[in-house]
Enzyme design. Structure first.
Site, PDB file in Angstrom:
ATOM      1  N   ASP A  64       5.137  20.234  15.502  1.00 59.65           N
ATOM      2  CA  ASP A  64       5.121  18.893  14.914  1.00 59.65           C
ATOM      3  C   ASP A  64       5.451  17.925  16.036  1.00 59.65           C
ATOM      4  O   ASP A  64       6.608  17.814  16.444  1.00 59.65           O
ATOM      5  CB  ASP A  64       6.128  18.758  13.760  1.00 59.65           C
ATOM      6  CG  ASP A  64       6.113  17.342  13.160  1.00 59.65           C
ATOM      7  OD1 ASP A  64       5.260  16.527  13.575  1.00 59.65           O
ATOM      8  OD2 ASP A  64       6.953  17.057  12.288  1.00 59.65           O
TER       9      ASP A  64
ATOM     10  N   GLU B 257       0.904  19.219  13.850  1.00 57.42           N
ATOM     11  CA  GLU B 257       1.288  18.173  12.893  1.00 57.42           C
ATOM     12  C   GLU B 257       1.508  16.854  13.617  1.00 57.42           C
ATOM     13  O   GLU B 257       2.077  16.833  14.710  1.00 57.42           O
ATOM     14  CB  GLU B 257       2.573  18.601  12.163  1.00 57.42           C
ATOM     15  CG  GLU B 257       3.068  17.576  11.128  1.00 57.42           C
ATOM     16  CD  GLU B 257       4.371  18.026  10.472  1.00 57.42           C
ATOM     17  OE1 GLU B 257       4.629  19.248  10.401  1.00 57.42           O
ATOM     18  OE2 GLU B 257       5.138  17.139  10.046  1.00 57.42           O
TER      19      GLU B 257
ATOM     20  N   LYS C  85       7.851  24.611   5.573  1.00 59.53           N
ATOM     21  CA  LYS C  85       8.784  24.512   6.701  1.00 59.53           C
ATOM     22  C   LYS C  85      10.109  23.987   6.186  1.00 59.53           C
ATOM     23  O   LYS C  85      10.170  23.036   5.418  1.00 59.53           O
ATOM     24  CB  LYS C  85       8.230  23.667   7.847  1.00 59.53           C
ATOM     25  CG  LYS C  85       8.000  22.202   7.571  1.00 59.53           C
ATOM     26  CD  LYS C  85       7.723  21.456   8.895  1.00 59.53           C
ATOM     27  CE  LYS C  85       7.695  19.954   8.680  1.00 59.53           C
ATOM     28  NZ  LYS C  85       7.582  19.190   9.932  1.00 59.53           N
TER      29      LYS C  85
ATOM     30  N   HIS D 126      10.838  20.322   3.986  1.00 59.52           N
ATOM     31  CA  HIS D 126      12.168  19.727   3.846  1.00 59.52           C
ATOM     32  C   HIS D 126      12.197  18.394   4.589  1.00 59.52           C
ATOM     33  O   HIS D 126      11.174  17.926   5.092  1.00 59.52           O
ATOM     34  CB  HIS D 126      13.213  20.686   4.459  1.00 59.52           C
ATOM     35  CG  HIS D 126      13.040  20.843   5.948  1.00 59.52           C
ATOM     36  ND1 HIS D 126      14.032  21.272   6.795  1.00 59.52           N
ATOM     37  CD2 HIS D 126      11.950  20.610   6.759  1.00 59.52           C
ATOM     38  CE1 HIS D 126      13.591  21.297   8.032  1.00 59.52           C
ATOM     39  NE2 HIS D 126      12.347  20.915   8.042  1.00 59.52           N
ATOM     40  N   ARG D 127      13.395  17.772   4.689  1.00 56.66           N
ATOM     41  CA  ARG D 127      13.597  16.613   5.545  1.00 56.66           C
ATOM     42  C   ARG D 127      14.662  16.965   6.591  1.00 56.66           C
ATOM     43  O   ARG D 127      15.397  17.939   6.440  1.00 56.66           O
ATOM     44  CB  ARG D 127      14.088  15.379   4.757  1.00 56.66           C
ATOM     45  CG  ARG D 127      13.177  14.896   3.668  1.00 56.66           C
ATOM     46  CD  ARG D 127      11.742  14.640   4.110  1.00 56.66           C
ATOM     47  NE  ARG D 127      11.572  13.727   5.220  1.00 56.66           N
ATOM     48  CZ  ARG D 127      11.005  12.526   5.158  1.00 56.66           C
ATOM     49  NH1 ARG D 127      10.580  12.070   4.000  1.00 56.66           N
ATOM     50  NH2 ARG D 127      10.843  11.779   6.236  1.00 56.66           N
ATOM     51  N   SER D 128      14.775  16.128   7.616  1.00 56.00           N
ATOM     52  CA  SER D 128      15.777  16.423   8.648  1.00 56.00           C
ATOM     53  C   SER D 128      17.201  16.239   8.114  1.00 56.00           C
ATOM     54  O   SER D 128      18.133  16.897   8.569  1.00 56.00           O
ATOM     55  CB  SER D 128      15.538  15.577   9.893  1.00 56.00           C
ATOM     56  OG  SER D 128      15.429  14.220   9.559  1.00 56.00           O
TER      57      SER D 128
ATOM     58  N   GLN E 246       8.720  16.876  18.454  1.00 55.93           N
ATOM     59  CA  GLN E 246       9.913  16.974  17.603  1.00 55.93           C
ATOM     60  C   GLN E 246      10.241  18.401  17.185  1.00 55.93           C
ATOM     61  O   GLN E 246      11.399  18.761  17.049  1.00 55.93           O
ATOM     62  CB  GLN E 246       9.672  16.101  16.366  1.00 55.93           C
ATOM     63  CG  GLN E 246      10.784  16.039  15.366  1.00 55.93           C
ATOM     64  CD  GLN E 246      10.447  15.060  14.243  1.00 55.93           C
ATOM     65  OE1 GLN E 246      10.546  13.852  14.422  1.00 55.93           O
ATOM     66  NE2 GLN E 246      10.022  15.577  13.111  1.00 55.93           N
ATOM     67  N   GLU E 247       9.187  19.222  16.927  1.00 51.73           N
ATOM     68  CA  GLU E 247       9.436  20.549  16.357  1.00 51.73           C
ATOM     69  C   GLU E 247       8.525  21.605  16.974  1.00 51.73           C
ATOM     70  O   GLU E 247       7.316  21.411  17.067  1.00 51.73           O
ATOM     71  CB  GLU E 247       9.194  20.519  14.837  1.00 51.73           C
ATOM     72  CG  GLU E 247      10.052  19.480  14.136  1.00 51.73           C
ATOM     73  CD  GLU E 247       9.720  19.300  12.659  1.00 51.73           C
ATOM     74  OE1 GLU E 247       9.007  20.142  12.090  1.00 51.73           O
ATOM     75  OE2 GLU E 247      10.171  18.294  12.092  1.00 51.73           O
TER      76      GLU E 247
ATOM     77  N   GLU F 280      17.647  20.018  12.629  1.00 55.17           N
ATOM     78  CA  GLU F 280      17.117  21.037  11.724  1.00 55.17           C
ATOM     79  C   GLU F 280      17.533  22.450  12.132  1.00 55.17           C
ATOM     80  O   GLU F 280      16.939  23.434  11.702  1.00 55.17           O
ATOM     81  CB  GLU F 280      15.597  20.899  11.619  1.00 55.17           C
ATOM     82  CG  GLU F 280      15.218  19.531  11.038  1.00 55.17           C
ATOM     83  CD  GLU F 280      13.745  19.346  10.765  1.00 55.17           C
ATOM     84  OE1 GLU F 280      12.932  20.194  11.181  1.00 55.17           O
ATOM     85  OE2 GLU F 280      13.400  18.339  10.124  1.00 55.17           O
TER      86      GLU F 280
ATOM     87  N   SER G 159      12.517  10.633  11.032  1.00 58.79           N
ATOM     88  CA  SER G 159      11.246  10.191  11.623  1.00 58.79           C
ATOM     89  C   SER G 159      10.285   9.901  10.473  1.00 58.79           C
ATOM     90  O   SER G 159       9.435  10.696  10.121  1.00 58.79           O
ATOM     91  CB  SER G 159      10.681  11.246  12.571  1.00 58.79           C
ATOM     92  OG  SER G 159      10.236  12.387  11.885  1.00 58.79           O
TER      93      SER G 159
ATOM     94  N   HIS H 284      15.081  14.160  16.693  1.00 56.06           N
ATOM     95  CA  HIS H 284      15.990  15.117  16.048  1.00 56.06           C
ATOM     96  C   HIS H 284      16.935  15.787  17.046  1.00 56.06           C
ATOM     97  O   HIS H 284      17.724  16.654  16.667  1.00 56.06           O
ATOM     98  CB  HIS H 284      15.196  16.213  15.311  1.00 56.06           C
ATOM     99  CG  HIS H 284      14.496  15.708  14.084  1.00 56.06           C
ATOM    100  ND1 HIS H 284      13.584  16.449  13.392  1.00 56.06           N
ATOM    101  CD2 HIS H 284      14.579  14.525  13.426  1.00 56.06           C
ATOM    102  CE1 HIS H 284      13.138  15.754  12.352  1.00 56.06           C
ATOM    103  NE2 HIS H 284      13.721  14.578  12.358  1.00 56.06           N
TER     104      HIS H 284
ATOM    105  N   LYS I  56       6.189  16.225   1.037  1.00 56.79           N
ATOM    106  CA  LYS I  56       7.634  16.024   0.919  1.00 56.79           C
ATOM    107  C   LYS I  56       7.882  15.140  -0.292  1.00 56.79           C
ATOM    108  O   LYS I  56       7.555  13.956  -0.260  1.00 56.79           O
ATOM    109  CB  LYS I  56       8.153  15.282   2.158  1.00 56.79           C
ATOM    110  CG  LYS I  56       7.972  15.983   3.499  1.00 56.79           C
ATOM    111  CD  LYS I  56       8.165  14.959   4.629  1.00 56.79           C
ATOM    112  CE  LYS I  56       8.425  15.603   5.970  1.00 56.79           C
ATOM    113  NZ  LYS I  56       8.367  14.613   7.076  1.00 56.79           N
TER     114      LYS I  56
ATOM    115  N   ASP J 212       1.428  14.203   8.324  1.00 54.93           N
ATOM    116  CA  ASP J 212       2.713  13.950   7.672  1.00 54.93           C
ATOM    117  C   ASP J 212       2.885  12.443   7.494  1.00 54.93           C
ATOM    118  O   ASP J 212       2.590  11.901   6.423  1.00 54.93           O
ATOM    119  CB  ASP J 212       3.828  14.576   8.521  1.00 54.93           C
ATOM    120  CG  ASP J 212       5.232  14.195   8.075  1.00 54.93           C
ATOM    121  OD1 ASP J 212       5.389  13.626   6.992  1.00 54.93           O
ATOM    122  OD2 ASP J 212       6.201  14.479   8.829  1.00 54.93           O
TER     123      ASP J 212
HETATM  124  P1  PGA Z   1      12.018  13.854   9.084  1.00 57.77           P
HETATM  125  O1  PGA Z   1      11.278  14.928   9.997  1.00 57.77           O
HETATM  126  O2  PGA Z   1      12.541  14.526   7.882  1.00 57.77           O
HETATM  127  O3  PGA Z   1      13.069  13.281   9.996  1.00 57.77           O
HETATM  128  O4  PGA Z   1      10.959  12.830   8.736  1.00 57.77           O
HETATM  129  C1  PGA Z   1      10.469  15.945   9.475  1.00 57.77           C
HETATM  130  C2  PGA Z   1       9.042  15.814   9.944  1.00 57.77           C
HETATM  131  O5  PGA Z   1       8.677  14.888  10.683  1.00 57.77           O
HETATM  132  O6  PGA Z   1       8.218  16.652   9.563  1.00 57.77           O
HETATM  133 ZN    ZN Z   2       6.471  15.711  10.637  1.00 61.49          ZN
END
Ligand code: PGA
Ligand code: ZN
Length: 419
Positions: free
Chosen positions: A241, A282, A385, A362-364, A162-163, A204, A40, A154, A334, A309
């Site tokens: 998030d 987020e 995270k 981190h990343r997904s 997403q999270e 994740e 994402s 994800h 990131k 982000d």
């Molecule tokens: P991504 O997701 O690594 O797929 O971008 C992580 C986030 O959105 O924080």
């Molecule tokens: Zn994010």
């Protein structure tokens, strides 16, 4: 002195090709660098270099490996390098596009992190201490944000957000924070199995229950925190998030089966923040919807962290502008979003200068690399995270944090401030 740089293809946690770089220093020591990869992604992230073509769905990295062998290795082997800034500048100049469209952000981040490790070794410092010295910060053990329920792109469920993350703010050590997280994750597994039957996991490592109801999930999370023996809102906070780019069509947001305007979505966040112990939001709105972000800070900024982000993409210039415009109270960091460690440091320095908090992420798509754990400690930002308490590429980061704590008992566990 750098005597060699070698890049090879490995697979990331999604089974996609990525880069592993091995740098050999003059003393014969070998230092490693890896590239993670997002799904994402923000519109303005630095660009990965991928092969295209039929293999691996176009995601191959043989071109990136060729860039390391043909351009970067000769450049670095023939120079006299005294600091990381010069190397990262050289990477940016060799690329020349401003967003690594030519050599690839995956190439840049893998080379740059390997070089950072080489300089830390030269200065005879552990990586986190070397980072703290570069940034002039007090190293701190970050409050880990465990992503325990996955949705959005994800996971293959209907959750728009997403999270769903839990943060053990009431822990006093990293070891305790990790234990609390693991116990909550186990309690949550039980809760979800009794309600949904079989439950898979997302990218994740968080559970991916078959529902589109974010309120239901937040309720289950609170129950699981209690089941594990902790007080929600006191010892454990929740963070979200939304990754709202993923459920925005240019005009409205699709959440729990209904289209909502930005105002209606903001009201929804207001309700959720009132009813659940949420401390951080987020990407609550699409990266282009800046008026909605501003309204969010105005309405909720006193109660929660509003964390950017995709809207900031670890870019110092965007972070500065965002602070001026009052669109966020914190920035997600990131390294591969911007490309090099030096640019990541600039983003962190800028956030500090303009009064924004920061969370390392981190990343997904991940590898077993633990650079971000050291970065989170060294930058002293207090927040990290790195996914769930499951899957090797996620727990590697948390294991590194507990190891750093063991080796450096003088380090303090961070406290969070929402505004
Ligand atoms: P991504 O997701 O690594 O797929 O971008 C992580 C986030 O959105 O924080
Ligand atoms: Zn994010």
């Amino acid at each position: 002195r750098i005597t060699g740089i070698d890049a090879e293809q490995i697979l990331d946690s999604r089974g996609h090709p990525t880069l592993h770089v091995e740098l050999t220093a003059g003393d014969g020591a070998v230092h490693h660098g890896f590239a993670p990869s997002g799904a994402s992604t923000g519109e303005h992230e630095a660009r990965e270099l991928r092969d295209g073509g039929p293999e691996y769905g176009g995601l191959g990295v043989t071109n990136a490996i060729a860039v390391v062998a043909g351009k970067i290795e000769p450049l670095l082997r023939h120079g006299q390098w005294t600091c990381l800034d010069d190397i990262d500048d050289a990477l940016q100049r060799t690329d020349g596009t401003g967003h690594f469209a030519r050599i690839g952000s995956n190439t840049a981040v893998a080379v740059s992190t390997a070089c950072a490790r080489a300089f830390a070794a030269r200065d005879e410092l552990p990586l986190h201490a070397w980072i703290a010295a570069r940034l002039g910060t007090t190293p701190t053990l970050p409050v880990p944000h465990f992503n325990v329920v996955n949705g959005g792109i994800h996971a293959a469920n209907g959750l728009a957000f997403q999270e769903f993350l839990v943060a053990p703010t009431g822990a006093s050590t990293m070891a305790e924070a990790v234990r609390m997280g693991a116990e909550i994750y186990a309690a949550l597994a039980g809760q979800l199995r009794s309600r949904f039957g079989t439950v898979g996991v997302g990218d994740e490592g968080g559970f991916a229950p078959d529902t589109d109801d974010e309120r239901q999930i937040l309720g289950v999370l609170v129950r699981s925190i209690e089941d594990a023996g902790f007080t929600p809102g006191h010892e454990v906070q929740i963070a979200l998030d939304s990754a709202a780019n993923g459920f925005y069509d240019g005009r409205a947001y699709r959440l729990h089966g209904r289209w909502r305007t930005a105002d209606q979505l903001l009201d929804r966040y207001d309700e959720l923040v009132r009813d659940f112990p949420i401390w951080s939001l987020e990407d609550p709105f699409d990266e282009s919807d800046r008026p909605a972000w501003r309204a969010c800070v105005d309405q909720l900024g006193g109660r929660v962290q509003v964390l950017g982000d995709d809207i900031f993409v670890t870019d110092a210039r965007r972070i500065r502008q965002g602070a001026q415009d009052g669109i966020a109270t914190a920035a997600l960091i990131k390294p591969n979003q911007i490309g090099t460690v030096t640019q990541t440091f600039e983003a962190l320095r800028t956030a500090r200068e303009v009064g924004l908090a920061a969370m390392i992420s981190h990343r997904s798509g991940e590898t077993l690399d633990t650079f971000i754990a050291d970065l989170a400690v060294g930058a002293g930002v207090g927040q990290l995270k790195a996914g769930a308490l499951a899957r090797g590429e996620r727990v590697a980061k948390y294991n590194r944090l507990t190891r750093i704590e063991e080796l450096h008992p003088e380090l303090r566990y961070a406290e969070l401030r929402s505004s």
